[in-house]
Design an enzyme around this catalytic site. Structure first.
Site, short mmCIF file in Angstrom:
data_model
loop_
_atom_site.label_atom_id
_atom_site.label_comp_id
_atom_site.label_asym_id
_atom_site.label_seq_id
_atom_site.Cartn_x
_atom_site.Cartn_y
_atom_site.Cartn_z
NE ARG A 1 7.87 6.87 11.32
CZ ARG A 1 7.39 8.04 10.97
NH1 ARG A 1 8.15 9.11 10.99
NH2 ARG A 1 6.13 8.14 10.59
CB SER B 1 6.85 8.82 7.50
OG SER B 1 6.18 9.93 7.01
CG HIS B 2 9.33 12.54 7.18
ND1 HIS B 2 8.32 12.07 7.98
CD2 HIS B 2 10.25 13.07 7.99
CE1 HIS B 2 8.62 12.32 9.24
NE2 HIS B 2 9.78 12.93 9.28
CE LYS C 1 0.71 4.46 10.14
NZ LYS C 1 0.20 5.79 9.85
CG ASP D 1 5.20 11.59 3.29
OD1 ASP D 1 4.22 11.31 2.55
OD2 ASP D 1 5.26 11.24 4.48
CG ASP E 1 3.94 7.39 4.77
OD1 ASP E 1 4.42 8.53 4.61
OD2 ASP E 1 3.25 7.09 5.76
CG ASP F 1 1.46 10.18 5.76
OD1 ASP F 1 2.51 10.68 5.31
OD2 ASP F 1 1.39 9.56 6.84
NE ARG F 2 5.42 14.00 7.30
CZ ARG F 2 6.24 14.55 8.17
NH1 ARG F 2 7.01 15.56 7.81
NH2 ARG F 2 6.33 14.07 9.39
CD GLU G 1 4.30 21.05 12.66
OE1 GLU G 1 5.17 21.40 11.86
OE2 GLU G 1 4.30 19.96 13.26
CB SER G 2 4.35 17.70 10.53
OG SER G 2 3.13 17.04 10.84
CE LYS H 1 1.20 13.17 8.01
NZ LYS H 1 1.43 12.25 9.13
#
Ligand code: G16
Length: 542
Positions: free
Chosen positions: A21, A112-113, A125, A276, A278, A280-281, A363-364, A375
């Protein structure tokens, strides 16, 4: 048609917690992306004739880099590439395609986010054949390869139109452009009781899903509004935009503030969720009840059997070390195996592959299961919906019952973003040097029982990952963890995680920051972080 282009190495292509990133402009540097893609291909084993999956979260530069991946995949001998239409694939959808079609691996374009756009961030990735992020030995090899790279191979052909589904060719290689949602939505239908959720919806259940102008919009429209019959408008910010609408697609109360405020108001629907950049969150919120990711993991683990995909129960649970121990209590009570891994979804891969665990969480705002090797934000929301439908309870009611049954792990993370990297490293080094002297130290009623620098011994491949976060453990189960983020792109981000277990039902309604205030003060005292980082308060509190 195949060109071999001379290049010189970049020395900063070291993948972090989740891929490479950097600022978008770094990826716009001539040869930068090509070098990293070639380094991936050079370390990916025998790729000749194999299938590669490629897609991304739709951010600025997504399509341009996909064209480079396609042309380089052809030049390097891949037999076939499956790409998402418009260049879109959520991270879990990409993981699913890799697994479903036995691909050799996949390239996912996302930071991601992190914010997008020319002034924002970009990322690349590499995922391996199990559908999960490449393990450390592969990312390490990619980094080493990138440091000595002198050439890359690319096909000199016109761009492939990404907006039209169907097959094209680049030389001998077939490029298939697929609907990015179809296979993923079909998988979800096998895991959850869509009929029960539809019934709940027909009885008046309402949800708000915030796709944050990022990749989950098309998935959420299809699954929530079309297949589950929720009203149009359930999904907001549902069109992926190259700059994510100027927002920060990190589903937490700070960056999804609109959703959070709605859920705390009288106008709140029954359930709120966001994902988020992408996909996954996930963040889930009940009416007037923010549900921390750690509590969500514990509650999902305790109730997963209500969903068809987990009807036979779960094998075990894994959580990243800084994630609260709420899930450990569920594992202990139900005789399940529990694993504590370093931060990074890649560490769950071996445990999932060998059937040791079924559910994983961080936790993220990351939760997932063995259905893919990433995830999965929408999966988590669907599991919540399935549990709500099967139990007939409200989200807040489920959480309160869970705390009553298991006790409450008060938990919070404080982030100091974009601080001076040297100061952050010095603070961590200094803490590390003092670890041995900390046990026995008292702070009011709290006594440090142990302090260490977390090292993970993978029970499957015996690999060891060291320096994964400083743990300060207190008698009675409270903890403070210090870590440097591996996903930031500017300076350093210091993360401080605090946790305190409360068994007393009468003390379950405190404000989280208030409940944790003694630990927050101790974290500052032990590390002198405000002074060292020259900051008065955290950038983000979750
Ligand atoms: C990535 C990883 C997660 C990790 C998170 C935060 O998530 O996949 O496993 O928990 O970063 O990592 P750090 O604390 O090092 O910044 P994502 O959603 O950004 O890909």
């Amino acid at each position: 048609m195949i060109q071999t282009v001379a290049t010189s190495p970049f020395h900063d292509q070291n993948p972090g917690t989740s891929g490479l990133r950097k600022k978008t402009r770094v990826f716009e540097t001539p040869h930068y992306a090509e070098n990293f893609i070639q380094s991936i291909f050079d370390c990916a084993g025998d790729i000749v004739g194999k299938l590669l999956v490629v897609g991304g979260d739709g951010r600025y530069l997504n399509s341009e880099i996909i064209q480079k991946v396609l042309k380089m995949a052809a030049a390097n001998g891949f037999g076939r590439v499956t790409a998402g239409q418009n260049g879109w694939l959520s991270t879990p959808a990409a993981s699913n395609l890799i697994r479903k079609y036995s691909a050799h691996g996949g390239i996912i374009l996302s930071a991601s986010h992190n914010p997008a756009g020319q002034a924002g961030d970009f990322g690349i990735k590499y995922n391996v054949a199990n559908g999960g992020p490449a393990p450390e030995k592969v990312t390490g090899a990619i980094y080493q390869a990138s440091r000595t790279l002198t050439r890359y191979k690319i096909a000199d052909v016109a761009d492939i139109p990404l907006d039209i589904a169907g097959e094209r060719r680049i030389g001998d290689m077939v490029v298939e452009i697929v609907n990015p949602v179809a296979d993923y939505a079909a998988l979800m239908e096998t895991l959850f009781d869509f009929a029960a959720i539809r019934r709940m919806v027909s009885h008046g259940f309402r949800m708000r899903f915030d796709a944050m102008n990022a990749i989950t919009g098309p998935y959420a429209h299809e699954i929530f509004e079309h297949r589950l019959g929720m009203e149009t408008g359930t999904v907001v910010n549902g069109t992926p935009l190259p700059d994510f609408g100027g927002g920060h697609p990190d589903p937490n109360p700070t960056y999804a503030a609109g959703l959070y405020t709605l859920m705390m108001s009288d106008a709140a629907p029954d359930f709120g969720a966001a994902s988020d950049g992408d996909g996954d969150r996930n963040m889930v919120i009940g009416r007037d009840m923010f549900i921390s990711p750690s509590d969500s993991l514990a509650l999902l683990a305790a109730n997963a059997h209500l969903a068809p995909g987990c009807r036979d129960g779960i094998a075990g649970i894994a959580r990243s070390m800084p994630t609260s121990a709420a899930a450990d209590r569920v594992a202990a009570r139900n005789g399940l195996k529990m694993y504590e891994t370093p931060t990074g979804w890649k560490f769950f891969g071996n445990l999932l592959d060998s059937g040791l665990v079924t559910l994983c969480g961080e936790e993220s705002f990351g939760t997932g299961s063995g259905h893919v090797r990433e995830k999965d934000g929408l999966w988590a929301v669907l599991l919540w919906l399935n549990i709500l439908a099967a139990s007939g309870k409200t989200a807040a009611g489920l959480v309160r019952n869970h705390w009553r049954d298991y006790g409450r792990n008060y938990y919070s993370r404080h982030d100091y973003e974009g601080v001076d990297a040297g100061a952050a490293t010095a603070m961590m080094d200094d803490l590390r040097a003092r670890l041995a002297a900390l046990p026995g130290t008292q702070f009011g009623p709290l006594t440090i029982s142990a302090a260490d620098d977390f090292a993970y011994h993978d029970p499957v491949d015996q690999s060891v990952s060291e320096h994964q976060g400083i743990r300060i453990l207190f008698e009675g189960g409270a903890r403070i963890i210090f870590r440097l983020s591996g996903t930031g792109t500017e300076g350093a981000t210091v993360r401080i995680y605090m946790e305190h277990y409360e068994a007393d039902l009468d003390l379950h309604n405190m404000d989280t920051q208030e409940a944790l205030s003694p630990l927050i003060a101790i974290a500052d005292e032990i590390s002198a972080l405000k002074l060292r980082l020259n900051r008065l308060r955290p950038t983000v509190i979750v």
